[in-house]
Design an enzyme around this catalytic site. Structure first.
Site, short mmCIF file in Angstrom:
data_model
loop_
_atom_site.label_atom_id
_atom_site.label_comp_id
_atom_site.label_asym_id
_atom_site.label_seq_id
_atom_site.Cartn_x
_atom_site.Cartn_y
_atom_site.Cartn_z
N ARG A 91 0.60 -1.17 -0.35
CA ARG A 91 0.05 0.09 0.07
C ARG A 91 0.94 1.18 -0.06
O ARG A 91 2.21 1.33 -0.06
CB ARG A 91 -1.05 0.07 1.16
CG ARG A 91 -0.72 -0.74 2.58
CD ARG A 91 0.27 0.04 3.30
NE ARG A 91 0.22 1.46 3.28
CZ ARG A 91 1.03 2.31 3.65
NH1 ARG A 91 2.23 1.88 3.73
NH2 ARG A 91 1.01 3.46 3.61
N GLY A 92 0.22 2.50 -0.09
CA GLY A 92 1.11 3.63 -0.17
C GLY A 92 1.06 4.14 -1.76
O GLY A 92 1.27 3.17 -2.54
N ALA A 93 0.89 5.14 -2.00
CA ALA A 93 0.52 5.44 -3.41
C ALA A 93 1.63 5.16 -4.28
O ALA A 93 1.61 4.49 -5.47
CB ALA A 93 0.04 6.94 -3.61
N ARG A 98 -7.78 -0.38 -6.59
CA ARG A 98 -7.92 0.76 -5.71
C ARG A 98 -8.12 1.91 -6.32
O ARG A 98 -7.34 2.34 -7.20
CB ARG A 98 -6.78 0.92 -4.63
CG ARG A 98 -6.78 -0.20 -3.80
CD ARG A 98 -5.72 0.07 -2.48
NE ARG A 98 -6.28 0.98 -1.30
CZ ARG A 98 -5.65 1.28 -0.54
NH1 ARG A 98 -4.24 1.18 -0.39
NH2 ARG A 98 -6.28 2.11 0.34
N GLN A 114 -2.07 2.15 9.96
CA GLN A 114 -0.61 2.27 9.10
C GLN A 114 0.42 2.92 10.13
O GLN A 114 1.47 2.76 10.13
CB GLN A 114 -0.83 3.00 7.98
CG GLN A 114 -1.79 2.25 6.85
CD GLN A 114 -3.23 2.69 6.74
OE1 GLN A 114 -3.71 3.09 8.06
NE2 GLN A 114 -3.72 2.59 5.61
N ASP A 116 -1.86 11.03 -2.00
CA ASP A 116 -2.44 9.80 -2.81
C ASP A 116 -2.57 10.46 -4.40
O ASP A 116 -2.66 10.01 -5.29
CB ASP A 116 -3.58 9.04 -2.35
CG ASP A 116 -3.10 8.32 -1.24
OD1 ASP A 116 -2.89 8.69 0.00
OD2 ASP A 116 -2.49 7.01 -1.31
N ASN A 166 -5.57 12.38 0.57
CA ASN A 166 -4.67 11.63 1.33
C ASN A 166 -5.28 10.87 2.20
O ASN A 166 -6.68 10.95 2.45
CB ASN A 166 -3.65 12.51 2.00
CG ASN A 166 -2.39 11.75 2.68
OD1 ASN A 166 -1.95 10.75 1.93
ND2 ASN A 166 -2.04 11.92 3.58
N LYS A 167 -4.63 10.08 3.11
CA LYS A 167 -5.45 9.23 4.10
C LYS A 167 -6.58 9.87 4.80
O LYS A 167 -6.26 11.13 5.41
CB LYS A 167 -4.25 8.71 4.81
CG LYS A 167 -4.64 7.57 5.96
CD LYS A 167 -5.58 6.74 5.73
CE LYS A 167 -5.00 5.72 4.57
NZ LYS A 167 -6.05 4.83 3.88
#
Ligand code: MRU
Length: 345
Positions: free
Chosen positions: A46-48, A89, A191, A232, A242-243
């Site tokens: 995960r993570g852009a 995603r 996370q 993201d 973003n998150k």
């Protein structure tokens, strides 16, 4: 040494399975595009930036499998795989940018399989370099005595190398700058607790983990000087995706006069879309009802579980990229940067 979250090995992808952290550092081999899609959806990776590289290598897997087929077959298999990967995603634009680039390179080549593999592997290698450049550029905003609040995970586990926002923080620490870090837990997938805390401890950074609900109080009582987090997707006008939780942190930072920076490579910019085009991922209710295996809410309660949020540009002090720190008005500074990149080729 930073952890390397992904490798390409003899036509296979090896990843750190992030769902097992921090208890176990387990590697997993991905052999098919379905393995890759599952790994992205279930957030083993995960993570852009890492999602982008993983998708590119997912296409490389297909190219490797059909490398002895010529012409149409390989391109049609690549397109089929691209459609599977695009559905994994929806919010991190790196995924779509990476898939588009690999397809474009393959289509233009006389040897599409070789071109796709080489491009994807080079994208992984380049991410290491980009991480390093972002961490260096970001040093201009970090001073001795800074108390930094960060959110989610933006380190080695969100990229191929040192990271984005956490990369800037870790490099500052390695350079001997006297900084203190507060990291949010980042419910519901944790996370911050599972991954950022793991990376901060590993690096020996002076860091505290806080519940998401403690952000305002921590800003007020612990002398937070800066917020540094990832992205993201960033639109042409600087709108940040973003998150989930990022927007409330931005509002609190502005209220308390705290500088708010996002750190993102240029592959996270989306110059084509407007706000209405961006889909904010909503994930399974189970992520909120359970923590690990433990049920913490009634199974029948209705759940809203957005994975990202939108922060308007007026809340952002600066955007750290691998080229420079961009400042408002972002419409102008982003445009200038991308014109420069186009000119420099
Ligand atoms: O849902 P995730 O864990 O993929 O979300 C990650 C984030 O929101 C990060 O802040 C973002 O991808 C930047 S990572 C360098």
């Amino acid at each position: 040494m930073p952890l390397q979250s992904i490798y390409w090995k003899d036509g296979k992808i090896v990843i750190i399975d992030q769902t097992k952290l921090p208890k176990k550092l387990v590697y997993k081999t991905l052999e098919t595009v379905d393995d890759v899609a599952e790994a992205i959806i279930s957030m083993r990776v995960r993570g852009a930036p890492l999602i982008g590289v993983t998708a590119a290598l997912g296409l490389a897997l297909v190219a490797y499998k059909y490398r002895h087929d010529r012409g149409e077959r390989i391109l049609s298999e690549l397109h089929k795989a691209a459609e599977i990967l695009r559905k994994t995603r929806p919010t991190a634009v790196n995924l779509f940018n990476a898939i588009d680039r690999v397809l474009e390179v393959a289509e233009k080549s006389l040897d599409p399989a070789k071109a796709a593999i080489e491009y994807a592997v080079e994208m992984m290698r380049k991410d290491i370099e980009i991480n390093k450049r972002m961490a260096e550029v970001g040093q201009s905003i970090i001073e001795d005595g800074d108390v930094i609040l960060t959110h989610c995970n933006t380190g080695s586990l969100a990229t191929v190398s040192i990271g984005t926002a956490l990369g800037v923080i870790i490099m500052a620490h390695r350079l001997g700058k006297k900084i203190k870090v507060y990291a949010t837990e980042t419910r519901p997938k944790l996370q911050g607790a599972r991954l950022t805390a793991f990376e901060l401890v590993r690096e020996g950074v002076d860091a505290y983990l806080i519940p998401d609900t403690a952000v305002a109080h921590t800003m007020k009582t612990k002398g937070i000087t800066k917020v540094l987090l990832g992205a993201d997707r960033i639109l042409r006008d600087g709108t940040l995706y973003n998150k989930i939780g990022t927007f409330q942190i931005a509002i609190l930072a502005r209220e308390m006069g705290i500088e708010f920076y996002t750190v993102a490579p240029t592959s996270t910019f989306d110059l084509k879309s407007s706000r209405a085009d961006v889909e904010i991922e909503e994930r399974s209710p189970k992520e909120v009802i359970y923590v690990s295996e433990c049920q913490i809410a009634p199974k029948t309660i209705k759940i809203f579980n957005p994975a990202f949020d939108e922060t308007p540009p007026e809340y952002i002090t600066g955007i750290v990229t691998e080229y420079e720190v961009l400042y408002p008005p972002f419409e102008e500074s982003i445009n200038r940067l991308f014109n420069r990149i186009e000119k420099e080729g």
